[in-house]
Design a protein around this motif. Structure first.
Motif, PDB file in Angstrom:
ATOM      1  N   ARG A   1     -13.200   3.374  19.592  1.00 49.60           N
ATOM      2  CA  ARG A   1     -14.141   2.562  18.824  1.00 49.60           C
ATOM      3  C   ARG A   1     -13.451   1.400  18.120  1.00 49.60           C
ATOM      4  O   ARG A   1     -14.096   0.456  17.707  1.00 49.60           O
ATOM      5  N   ARG A   2     -12.134   1.478  17.969  1.00 48.75           N
ATOM      6  CA  ARG A   2     -11.398   0.403  17.293  1.00 48.75           C
ATOM      7  C   ARG A   2     -11.242  -0.780  18.235  1.00 48.75           C
ATOM      8  O   ARG A   2     -11.305  -0.637  19.459  1.00 48.75           O
ATOM      9  N   ASP A   3     -11.000  -1.948  17.666  1.00 45.82           N
ATOM     10  CA  ASP A   3     -10.743  -3.132  18.490  1.00 45.82           C
ATOM     11  C   ASP A   3      -9.357  -3.718  18.241  1.00 45.82           C
ATOM     12  O   ASP A   3      -9.049  -4.814  18.703  1.00 45.82           O
ATOM     13  N   SER A   4      -8.540  -2.985  17.498  1.00 44.87           N
ATOM     14  CA  SER A   4      -7.160  -3.413  17.283  1.00 44.87           C
ATOM     15  C   SER A   4      -6.321  -2.181  16.952  1.00 44.87           C
ATOM     16  O   SER A   4      -6.860  -1.110  16.651  1.00 44.87           O
ATOM     17  N   VAL A   5      -5.014  -2.331  17.017  1.00 43.83           N
ATOM     18  CA  VAL A   5      -4.090  -1.260  16.653  1.00 43.83           C
ATOM     19  C   VAL A   5      -3.064  -1.807  15.677  1.00 43.83           C
ATOM     20  O   VAL A   5      -2.831  -3.026  15.603  1.00 43.83           O
TER      21      VAL A   5
ATOM     22  N   LEU B   1      -5.533   9.953  23.386  1.00 43.74           N
ATOM     23  CA  LEU B   1      -6.599  10.947  23.475  1.00 43.74           C
ATOM     24  C   LEU B   1      -7.966  10.307  23.200  1.00 43.74           C
ATOM     25  O   LEU B   1      -8.958  10.658  23.836  1.00 43.74           O
ATOM     26  N   GLU B   2      -8.017   9.368  22.258  1.00 48.24           N
ATOM     27  CA  GLU B   2      -9.273   8.645  22.009  1.00 48.24           C
ATOM     28  C   GLU B   2      -9.769   7.977  23.287  1.00 48.24           C
ATOM     29  O   GLU B   2     -10.962   8.041  23.621  1.00 48.24           O
TER      30      GLU B   2
ATOM     31  N   ALA C   1     -15.215  -0.480  25.434  1.00 52.26           N
ATOM     32  CA  ALA C   1     -14.324  -0.839  24.337  1.00 52.26           C
ATOM     33  C   ALA C   1     -12.946  -1.156  24.903  1.00 52.26           C
ATOM     34  O   ALA C   1     -12.554  -0.628  25.954  1.00 52.26           O
ATOM     35  N   PHE C   2     -12.219  -1.998  24.199  1.00 48.17           N
ATOM     36  CA  PHE C   2     -10.860  -2.308  24.629  1.00 48.17           C
ATOM     37  C   PHE C   2     -10.029  -2.730  23.437  1.00 48.17           C
ATOM     38  O   PHE C   2     -10.559  -3.180  22.414  1.00 48.17           O
TER      39      PHE C   2
END
Length: 436
Positions: A322-326, A314-315, A208-209
Motif C-alpha cells: 500500500r506504500r508508495d515509497s520506502v 512479504l507485503e 501498487a508500486f
C-alpha cells in the motif's frame, strides 16, 4: 519468519544478508544455495529448475515466504506452482515473467501501452530477417535479440550488415536452441544507460508500486568500457546528477504505463521489475524488462534500503503493498566485482583466494567454494566488495582501498566503477547532456 531463497549467486547472498540483518528473526533456507549461504541458513539440494522438488518441499515445510532470485524458475512457472499450494511468493507468475522470457512479447507490450522504446521488428523466418538487414536504414549498430532466455548472451550489437547477417543466421540455426529461433531486430539507442528497480504488486482490482533508487551497472570487463560484455563488473547508486524531476519523468514515462499495462492485460505481478533504461536526447526509453533483481545492482540496493526486507517482500508477495515509497539511507553505495581469470569466456576454478582484511566494506560471495584450506574460486564473478559513504567519490575511495586487501592469481576487476558518472556530476552536467 521462515524464508526459502531460490538461487546461489551474489544477488542471493546479498539478499540473504539483508534478510538476516533485519529486526524480524529469519530462519533461512536456500535452494540450492552455496557454501557462503550455508553460513546464514540451511541449503537444500534442489536446482532452481526443479519446480516439483521445490514445490513439494514447500508443501511439507510451509515457509512463510519464498523469494525467487533468478529468472529461469519464474519463466518456468515456479511462482504459479507455489501459489497453488497457498505459499506466499516474491516472484512473478509465468505469464508476467514473459516480459523477460520473450523479447518479442516484451516489445509488443511496450508498443501496445505507449512506452518509449526503440523501433523494432520480430522475425521467425530467416529470409525475411535477412531482407530486413539488407535494407536496414535505422542506423548502426543493428541490435539483434534472441527472443528467449540465453544466459545473458542473446543480445548482439552488430556494427555492420554483414555481422548482423552472420548473427541472425547463427541465432535462427539454433545457437541458443529454441530461444533464438525467433529474433527481434532493433534500432540503436544512444545515451546514458541506467538500471531502475520497481517493486510491483498488481492483480485484479489492485495496482501498487515502489521505485528504488536508479543504479548504474558497468557491463564490459575492462576500464573505459572496453572488452567483451559480462554479467556486470560493478555498480553504484544513486546516480548523483539525476534530479527529482528526472525521477518523476522515469515514473511518468516508464513505470506508470508499465503498471497500468499489467493491470489492463490482466497480468498478476508480485515481485520486482528491473527496467533497463537508456536516457536519450528524447528522454528515457526502455531497453528491456527483467523480472528479478539485477546482479550486481542488488548488492548496491540492499545497502541503500533502510527497511526490514523480509517484511517488505512479504507485503508484495501477499498483495498487501500500500506504500508508495520506502525508507532509504543517505549517501551512496558501490560494488566492485572481482572476477576469475578467463572470465567472461570461461573461469579458472579452484584458485585459492587471499581474502585478507578488507575493512570498511561488505564481502558478498558470488562464485566461491569453501575448502578445509579456505575459500577458492568457483565461478566467473567470484566476489563483490560493497562500500557505502556520504557520496560517490568517498565510496569509490573506500572500495578501492579494500580491493587492495583481496586477490588471487588471474583476478580481474575494474578500477573505474562510477568514475564516469562522478566526472559528469563534477562538471555540472545533467542527464540530458551527452554522457562523455
Amino acid at each position: 519468519m521462515k524464508i526459502l531463497l531460490i538461487g546461489s549467486g551474489g544477488r542471493e547472498h546479498a539478499l540473504a544478508m539483508k534478510l538476516k540483518s533485519g529486526p524480524v528473526p529469519v530462519e533461512l533456507f536456500a535452494a540450492p544455495g552455496s557454501d557462503a549461504l550455508a553460513e546464514l541458513g540451511t541449503c537444500l539440494a534442489y536446482p532452481v529448475e526443479d519446480i516439483p522438488g521445490i514445490t513439494a518441499w514447500c508443501a511439507r515445510h510451509r515457509p512463510d515466504l519464498v523469494v525467487v532470485g533468478p529468472e529461469v524458475p519464474l519463466v518456468a512457472g515456479l511462482a504459479d506452482a507455489l501459489r497453488r499450494e497457498g505459499v506466499a511468493v516474491f516472484g512473478h507468475d509465468a505469464a508476467t515473467a514473459r516480459l523477460e522470457g520473450s523479447k518479442a512479447f516484451a516489445k509488443d507490450f511496450m508498443v501496445r501501452h505507449g512506452i518509449p522504446c526503440a523501433g523494432s521488428r520480430t522475425f521467425t523466418a530467416l529470409e525475411a530477417a535477412e531482407e530486413a538487414i539488407r535494407t536496414w536504414d535505422l542506423g548502426l549498430p543493428i541490435v539483434l535479440k534472441a527472443d528467449g532466455l540465453a544466459a545473458g548472451k542473446g543480445v548482439v550489437l552488430a556494427g555492420s550488415p554483414g555481422e548482423a547477417l552472420a548473427t541472425v543466421r547463427a541465432f535462427m540455426a539454433g545457437q541458443f536452441g529454441e530461444a533464438s529461433r525467433t529474433v527481434v531486430l532493433e534500432a540503436p539507442l544512444v545515451g546514458m544507460e541506467l538500471s531502475l528497480h520497481v517493486l510491483v504488486d498488481v492483480d485484479a482490482g489492485h495496482a501498487a508500486f515502489v521505485m528504488l533508487p536508479p543504479c548504474q551497472d558497468h557491463k564490459r570487463i575492462f576500464d573505459g568500457d572496453r572488452g567483451p560484455n559480462t554479467g556486470g563488473m560493478g555498480a553504484f547508486g544513486p546516480i548523483p546528477f539525476l534530479s527529482a524531476s528526472d525521477l518523476d519523468r522515469l515514473r511518468r514515462d516508464l513505470v506508470e504505463p508499465t503498471v497500468a499495462g499489467l493491470a489492463k492485460d490482466g497480468l498478476r505481478a508480485r515481485g520486482v521489475l528491473f527496467l533497463g533504461v537508456m536516457w536519450t536526447a528524447r528522454g528515457p526509453e526502455l531497453l528491456e524488462y527483467n523480472v528479478r533483481f539485477g546482479d550486481p545492482e542488488t548488492q548496491v540496493l540492499m545497502e541503500l534500503l533502510d527497511e526490514d526486507l523480509a517484511t517488505l517482500l512479504l507485503e508484495v508477495a501477499q498483495g498487501r503493498l500500500r506504500r508508495d515509497s520506502v525508507k532509504l539511507r543517505p549517501g551512496c553505495a558501490i560494488t566492485v566485482v572481482l572476477a576469475a581469470g578467463g572470465y567472461p569466456e570461461g573461469a579458472e576454478k579452484d584458485v585459492p583466494i587471499a581474502l585478507g582484511a578488507p575493512g570498511g566494506v561488505k564481502v558478498v560471495h558470488a562464485g566461491t567454494r569453501r575448502t578445509p584450506a579456505g575459500w577458492v574460486t568457483a565461478g566467473g564473478r567470484v566476489l563483490n566488495l560493497v562500500a557505502t559513504a556520504p557520496d560517490l567519490e568517498a565510496a569509490r575511495a573506500r572500495v578501492e582501498a579494500a580491493v587492495a586487501q583481496v586477490g588471487w592469481p588471474g583476478m580481474q576487476r575494474r578500477s573505474d566503477i562510477g568514475l564516469r558518472a562522478l566526472n559528469h556530476a563534477k562538471a555540472g552536467r545533467t542527464v540530458g547532456d551527452a554522457f562523455l
